[in-house]
Structure formats: structure tokens, C-alpha cells
Design a protein around this motif. Structure first.
Motif, mmCIF file in Angstrom:
data_model
loop_
_atom_site.group_PDB
_atom_site.id
_atom_site.type_symbol
_atom_site.label_atom_id
_atom_site.label_comp_id
_atom_site.label_asym_id
_atom_site.label_seq_id
_atom_site.Cartn_x
_atom_site.Cartn_y
_atom_site.Cartn_z
ATOM 1 N N LEU A 72 1.222 -0.880 -0.285
ATOM 2 C CA LEU A 72 0.196 -0.160 -0.097
ATOM 3 C C LEU A 72 0.877 1.508 0.360
ATOM 4 C CD1 LEU A 72 -2.650 1.400 0.576
ATOM 5 C CD2 LEU A 72 -2.617 1.328 2.934
ATOM 6 N N THR A 73 0.367 2.431 -0.663
ATOM 7 C CA THR A 73 1.195 3.806 -0.808
ATOM 8 C C THR A 73 -0.050 4.900 -0.584
ATOM 9 O OG1 THR A 73 1.595 3.798 -3.453
ATOM 10 C CG2 THR A 73 3.195 3.236 -2.406
ATOM 11 N N LEU A 74 0.123 5.475 -0.220
ATOM 12 C CA LEU A 74 -0.355 6.990 -0.592
ATOM 13 C C LEU A 74 0.433 7.942 -1.158
ATOM 14 C CD1 LEU A 74 -1.536 7.476 3.750
ATOM 15 C CD2 LEU A 74 -2.528 6.166 1.632
ATOM 16 N N SER A 75 -0.396 8.684 -2.138
ATOM 17 C CA SER A 75 -0.015 9.475 -3.398
ATOM 18 C C SER A 75 -0.333 11.299 -3.035
ATOM 19 C CB SER A 75 0.178 9.048 -4.327
ATOM 20 O OG SER A 75 0.550 7.437 -4.550
ATOM 21 N N HIS A 76 0.889 12.303 -3.420
ATOM 22 C CA HIS A 76 0.789 13.128 -2.703
ATOM 23 C C HIS A 76 1.670 13.971 -4.191
ATOM 24 C CE1 HIS A 76 0.152 16.452 -1.771
ATOM 25 N NE2 HIS A 76 1.145 17.217 -1.099
ATOM 26 N N ASN A 77 -0.023 14.497 -5.223
ATOM 27 C CA ASN A 77 0.856 14.965 -6.414
ATOM 28 C C ASN A 77 1.020 16.535 -6.156
ATOM 29 O OD1 ASN A 77 2.055 14.017 -8.866
ATOM 30 N ND2 ASN A 77 -0.436 15.170 -10.149
ATOM 31 N N LEU A 78 1.855 17.083 -6.751
ATOM 32 C CA LEU A 78 2.407 18.496 -6.865
ATOM 33 C C LEU A 78 2.989 19.400 -8.025
ATOM 34 C CD1 LEU A 78 4.797 17.873 -3.589
ATOM 35 C CD2 LEU A 78 2.818 18.537 -3.332
ATOM 36 N N PRO A 79 2.459 19.986 -8.007
ATOM 37 C CA PRO A 79 2.775 20.856 -9.207
ATOM 38 C C PRO A 79 4.072 19.898 -10.118
ATOM 39 C CG PRO A 79 2.203 22.209 -7.250
ATOM 40 C CD PRO A 79 2.733 20.636 -7.038
ATOM 41 N N ALA A 106 9.150 6.578 -14.156
ATOM 42 C CA ALA A 106 9.090 5.697 -14.964
ATOM 43 C C ALA A 106 7.989 5.766 -15.856
ATOM 44 C CB ALA A 106 8.645 3.720 -14.824
ATOM 45 N N PHE A 107 7.202 6.786 -15.504
ATOM 46 C CA PHE A 107 5.478 6.538 -15.808
ATOM 47 C C PHE A 107 6.059 8.382 -16.148
ATOM 48 C CE2 PHE A 107 4.994 8.357 -11.524
ATOM 49 C CZ PHE A 107 5.045 10.218 -11.854
ATOM 50 N N GLY A 108 7.043 8.882 -16.416
ATOM 51 C CA GLY A 108 7.304 9.881 -17.119
ATOM 52 C C GLY A 108 6.985 11.155 -16.672
ATOM 53 N N GLY A 109 7.140 11.609 -14.985
ATOM 54 C CA GLY A 109 7.049 12.460 -13.899
ATOM 55 C C GLY A 109 7.923 12.224 -13.547
ATOM 56 N N TYR A 110 7.518 13.133 -12.283
ATOM 57 C CA TYR A 110 9.325 13.110 -10.914
ATOM 58 C C TYR A 110 7.913 12.507 -9.928
ATOM 59 C CZ TYR A 110 13.717 15.239 -8.788
ATOM 60 O OH TYR A 110 13.876 15.224 -8.612
ATOM 61 N N GLY A 129 -0.233 14.841 -16.103
ATOM 62 C CA GLY A 129 -1.270 13.780 -16.431
ATOM 63 C C GLY A 129 -2.701 13.688 -15.546
ATOM 64 N N TRP A 130 -2.097 13.993 -14.212
ATOM 65 C CA TRP A 130 -3.159 13.931 -12.776
ATOM 66 C C TRP A 130 -3.939 15.375 -13.674
ATOM 67 C CZ3 TRP A 130 -4.976 10.818 -10.275
ATOM 68 C CH2 TRP A 130 -6.114 11.456 -8.908
ATOM 69 N N ALA A 131 -5.073 15.364 -12.890
ATOM 70 C CA ALA A 131 -5.978 16.733 -13.159
ATOM 71 C C ALA A 131 -7.263 15.946 -12.668
ATOM 72 C CB ALA A 131 -6.228 17.240 -14.354
ATOM 73 N N VAL A 138 -11.250 12.411 -10.894
ATOM 74 C CA VAL A 138 -10.480 12.886 -11.552
ATOM 75 C C VAL A 138 -9.825 12.464 -13.234
ATOM 76 C CG1 VAL A 138 -7.887 11.657 -11.355
ATOM 77 C CG2 VAL A 138 -9.394 12.125 -9.608
ATOM 78 N N ARG A 139 -8.910 12.866 -13.618
ATOM 79 C CA ARG A 139 -8.802 12.655 -15.129
ATOM 80 C C ARG A 139 -6.479 12.031 -14.936
ATOM 81 N NH1 ARG A 139 -7.817 16.642 -18.142
ATOM 82 N NH2 ARG A 139 -8.297 18.254 -16.590
ATOM 83 N N ILE A 140 -6.155 11.044 -15.823
ATOM 84 C CA ILE A 140 -5.812 10.662 -15.967
ATOM 85 C C ILE A 140 -4.800 11.238 -16.842
ATOM 86 C CG2 ILE A 140 -3.758 9.063 -15.433
ATOM 87 C CD1 ILE A 140 -5.747 8.197 -13.392
ATOM 88 N N GLY A 141 -4.371 11.535 -17.712
ATOM 89 C CA GLY A 141 -3.434 11.523 -19.406
ATOM 90 C C GLY A 141 -2.445 11.384 -19.804
ATOM 91 N N LEU A 142 -2.460 11.000 -20.710
ATOM 92 C CA LEU A 142 -0.451 11.076 -20.824
ATOM 93 C C LEU A 142 0.340 12.406 -20.690
ATOM 94 C CD1 LEU A 142 -1.023 10.331 -24.828
ATOM 95 C CD2 LEU A 142 -0.998 8.821 -23.137
#
Length: 145
Positions: A72-79, A106-110, A129-131, A138-142
Motif C-alpha cells: 500500500l502507498t499513499l500518493s501526493h501529487n504536486l505542481p 517510469a511513468f514520465g513524471g517525477y 497527466g493528473w488533473a 479525476v482525469r489521468i492522461g498522457l
């Protein structure tokens, strides 16, 4: 059943360590703090994270078997990547173990990962790609190149 989650509750062997990390170390504000029992934080629109003393958790479930899922992981997305690095550094200063320093994902982000003092693993990420729309959808895109 409606596809919805309002509260995520995690059992902890050391509620005081959790309080020290999240409240004192990261500056989170509790929604409810019942010493020796449970600590709640609002973590998103309409979503709370509960950290429940393991003994009280088992009592509440009326069982002694409180084993749960692994991985299990909890994730926090930042700008951006700089924000990821700053939050990873703040978590480490507060007592977290850095499992993976900030790096291209690997997914292309950081992203990077840390384990808090009670064992929760957090992914701190920048994923372009997360919005989230104003209505909460939630929208997950390229990912941007």
C-alpha cells in the motif's frame, strides 16, 4: 455499493510517533485527536485519514486478526519536481526514511518515496497527466515529454 471512499483508516503500533511526525514534524492539523486511540486528518475534499492505535483498532473490529494488504502507498501529487524534492526533504527532517529520492519516474513524471515512522509509504510525485476538475472528477492522461 457506491464507488466512494471518505475515510482511510490505518492501524499503528505507535500513535504517538504518528502524531509527532504528522503534527509536529509536517505541521498537519488534526480533525480529531483522541490520545491513545485515534488521530484523524483531512487529506482531500471530503476525505479523511485515520491513524488508529493497533490495540483499539482490533477491539473496534472485534477481532485479533488485523493483518491487512501489503504493498500500500499513499500518493501526493504536486505542481513540479522542485516541490517534490522540498516535501521529501521536509519528511526526512520530520523523521521519515527516504526509500527513493526524487527522480524521473517510469511513468514520465517525477517522484520519490518515503516511509513514515509508523510504516506508511508515501509517493510524492509530479504527474502532469493528473488533473482534478472543479467537481472533483479525476482525469489521468498522457504525461508531458
Amino acid at each position: 455499493m457506491e464507488q466512494s471512499v471518505q475515510i482511510i483508516t490505518v492501524s499503528t503500533q505507535d500513535l504517538d510517533a504518528a502524531r509527532g511526525f504528522y503534527v509536529d514534524g509536517l505541521g498537519w492539523q488534526p480533525l480529531l485527536d483522541v490520545p491513545g486511540e485515534i488521530l484523524f486528518f483531512q487529506v482531500a475534499h471530503g476525505v479523511a485519514l485515520g491513524l488508529f492505535d493497533a490495540v483499539k483498532f482490533a477491539e473496534d473490529l472485534n477481532t485479533t486478526d488485523v493483518t491487512g494488504p501489503a504493498g500500500l502507498t499513499l500518493s501526493h501529487n504536486l505542481p513540479g519536481p522542485d516541490e517534490v524534492d522540498r516535501l521529501l526533504a521536509a519528511a526526512e527532517r520530520a523523521g521519515a526514511e527516504i526509500l527513493k529520492p526524487g527522480q524521473r519516474a517510469a511513468f514520465g513524471g517525477y517522484h520519490g518515496h518515503f516511509r513514515d515512522p509508523i510504516g506508511l509509504i508515501w509517493e510524492i510525485a509530479h504527474n502532469s497527466g493528473w488533473a482534478v476538475d472543479p467537481d472533483g472528477t479525476v482525469r489521468i492522461g498522457l504525461i508531458e515529454a
